[in-house]
Design a protein around this motif. Sequence first.
Motif, short mmCIF file in Angstrom:
data_model
loop_
_atom_site.label_atom_id
_atom_site.label_comp_id
_atom_site.label_asym_id
_atom_site.label_seq_id
_atom_site.Cartn_x
_atom_site.Cartn_y
_atom_site.Cartn_z
N MET A 1 68.46 42.41 25.58
CA MET A 1 69.61 42.72 24.72
C MET A 1 70.40 41.46 24.42
SD MET A 1 72.71 45.38 25.58
CE MET A 1 74.05 44.34 26.17
N VAL A 2 70.82 41.31 23.17
CA VAL A 2 71.68 40.17 22.82
C VAL A 2 73.13 40.64 22.93
CG1 VAL A 2 72.32 38.53 21.01
CG2 VAL A 2 69.93 39.21 21.29
N ARG A 10 76.45 45.12 23.40
CA ARG A 10 75.30 44.79 22.57
C ARG A 10 75.77 44.28 21.20
NH1 ARG A 10 70.47 48.93 21.88
NH2 ARG A 10 69.03 47.34 22.64
N ALA A 11 75.19 43.16 20.77
CA ALA A 11 75.58 42.57 19.49
C ALA A 11 74.87 43.26 18.34
CB ALA A 11 75.24 41.08 19.47
N VAL A 12 75.57 43.35 17.19
CA VAL A 12 74.95 43.95 16.00
C VAL A 12 74.54 42.87 14.99
CG1 VAL A 12 76.14 46.17 16.16
CG2 VAL A 12 77.24 44.29 14.92
N ILE A 13 75.14 41.69 15.11
CA ILE A 13 74.84 40.63 14.14
C ILE A 13 75.24 39.28 14.72
CG2 ILE A 13 77.11 40.83 12.98
CD1 ILE A 13 75.64 40.23 10.30
N ARG A 14 74.51 38.26 14.33
CA ARG A 14 74.97 36.90 14.62
C ARG A 14 75.71 36.44 13.36
NH1 ARG A 14 74.36 32.50 17.83
NH2 ARG A 14 72.87 33.55 19.19
N PRO A 21 77.01 35.84 18.23
CA PRO A 21 76.67 37.26 18.09
C PRO A 21 77.90 38.11 18.42
CG PRO A 21 75.70 36.35 20.11
CD PRO A 21 76.48 35.24 19.47
N LYS A 59 76.43 49.34 -1.43
CA LYS A 59 77.16 49.06 -0.19
C LYS A 59 78.42 48.22 -0.41
CE LYS A 59 74.38 44.97 0.66
NZ LYS A 59 74.07 44.85 -0.77
N GLU A 214 76.41 38.92 1.85
CA GLU A 214 75.90 40.26 1.54
C GLU A 214 75.36 40.96 2.80
OE1 GLU A 214 73.08 40.19 -1.64
OE2 GLU A 214 73.42 42.30 -2.08
N LYS A 215 74.72 40.21 3.66
CA LYS A 215 74.14 40.81 4.87
C LYS A 215 75.24 41.40 5.77
CE LYS A 215 70.93 39.89 8.60
NZ LYS A 215 69.66 39.27 8.89
N LEU A 218 76.37 44.70 4.44
CA LEU A 218 75.45 45.81 4.78
C LEU A 218 75.68 46.26 6.23
CD1 LEU A 218 73.12 47.75 4.31
CD2 LEU A 218 71.54 45.87 4.80
N VAL A 219 75.81 45.31 7.15
CA VAL A 219 76.01 45.69 8.55
C VAL A 219 77.31 46.49 8.70
CG1 VAL A 219 76.46 44.78 10.89
CG2 VAL A 219 74.64 43.78 9.49
N LEU A 222 76.91 50.02 7.44
CA LEU A 222 76.14 50.86 8.38
C LEU A 222 77.01 51.28 9.56
CD1 LEU A 222 72.74 48.89 8.38
CD2 LEU A 222 73.17 51.13 7.37
N ASP A 253 67.30 30.88 4.47
CA ASP A 253 66.46 31.06 5.65
C ASP A 253 66.04 29.70 6.21
OD1 ASP A 253 64.96 32.52 7.53
OD2 ASP A 253 63.14 32.30 6.33
N VAL B 48 66.88 36.96 6.23
CA VAL B 48 68.17 36.89 5.54
C VAL B 48 68.40 38.17 4.72
CG1 VAL B 48 69.45 35.65 3.72
CG2 VAL B 48 68.15 34.37 5.42
N VAL B 58 72.25 49.43 15.21
CA VAL B 58 72.13 48.16 14.51
C VAL B 58 72.13 47.04 15.55
CG1 VAL B 58 73.19 46.60 12.82
CG2 VAL B 58 73.31 49.07 12.48
N THR B 60 70.89 42.61 16.40
CA THR B 60 70.53 41.31 15.80
C THR B 60 69.02 41.17 15.83
OG1 THR B 60 70.43 40.01 17.81
CG2 THR B 60 72.61 40.31 16.85
#
Lengths: 319, 80
Positions: A1-2, A10-14, A21, A59, A214-215, A218-219, A222, A253, B48, B58, B60
């Motif tokens: 788990m991050v 628990r992380a949902v995004i970095r 994160p 979104k 944009e990412k 979206l997170v 959600l 990327d 990305v 959700v 990472t």
Amino acid sequence: MVSCALCGKRAVIRVGYLDKPLCADHFSEFFEKRFRQMLVRFDMVDKGDVVAVATSGGKDSLVTLYLMEKFSEEFGYSVFALAIDEGISGYREYKLDALVSVARKIGVELYVISFKKSLGATLDEMVNVLKSKGMVYKPCGICGVFRRYLINLAARELGANKVATGHNLDDEAQVFVMNVARSGIPNIVREWPVSRGGHEKLVTRIKPLFFTPEKESLVYSLIRGLKTPFVECPYVVYSARHRVRRELNRLEDEKPGVKYRIIASSLLYSRLLSRVVRKTTPQLCKVCGEPSSSEVCKACQFREYLGLGDVSLKIERVS
Amino acid sequence: MVTEVEPLAGEELVTVKIRVFGREDKVVRVPRGSTIERVIRLLSLNPVEVVAAKNGEVVTEEEEVEDGDFIELYSVVSGG
């Protein structure tokens, strides 16, 4: 788990900007704080404002609607949602359903303006005409002009003095790259989180997600349960912008932070060029009387090209 | 169809179910300890442009997948 860098959950995004994160709670806090800071830093809203949120059911516009409503009491403005039904079969009806559901959930009024009722034809019908004339103009170009035109008219008609849109950091980076490719200097000057149209008939536009990737949008959608269906506009294949978006994402990327650097350049060029580019005041279109950069506005030029009649704005309240 | 990564000697594979953009279900077999990012790239997608949920949460892309995980991928690029 991050794990979240702040609390260990628990992380949902970095988050690229922080290189950390974050869990759902800390990410939401960060996301909402940035949104609020945009309202403050760019003087986007004043007490007593009436803000029309231009919503597509995607979104970004759902997030914008949700947060504009969330901060409305604190800043003392009122909010309603405005949507355009272009008449894109197999696409728009699903996005509108998502929008109606969110508008009801958060208790905001939703008004819909359809191309068919206000312009006399759906976008699908217009595209058939475009095809019969050799596709000189692309669907996205036509759609964008009519959408902006109707949103401005309807916002004014409904008493709004601001229009909030869901344009995010990715959108703005794409626009800048395309403006550079076209040498669109006046457009580069205009791109800013707040666009004052320079004419009383042009409602001021605000973009609170201007610095939001944009990412992340979206997170956040959600996490907040702002659901939107997986459908793509069938005309996206004609969009040059879509190709630019893919390329920028490839670059992002390979070299994270590219889009932030593009936006930083965009704002810098906007300010620098505004010192040397002469400001023009919009004139009124000699056909419809709406503000325009030329004698006849783009919407009227397209109406004539497509064989459409006069604009007859029809606004329907849906929720 | 199962997409499988060729394991190195002694490497154990885990099986993960993937729902891609709500439209398509896939099964991938990747070495234990692989991250979601690796799975995303295995499907020729750009991280990305993707957000992942693991067993409904959700997460990472740095999270590792485990045998039997259900990963939903959401498209950042909405195209409309």
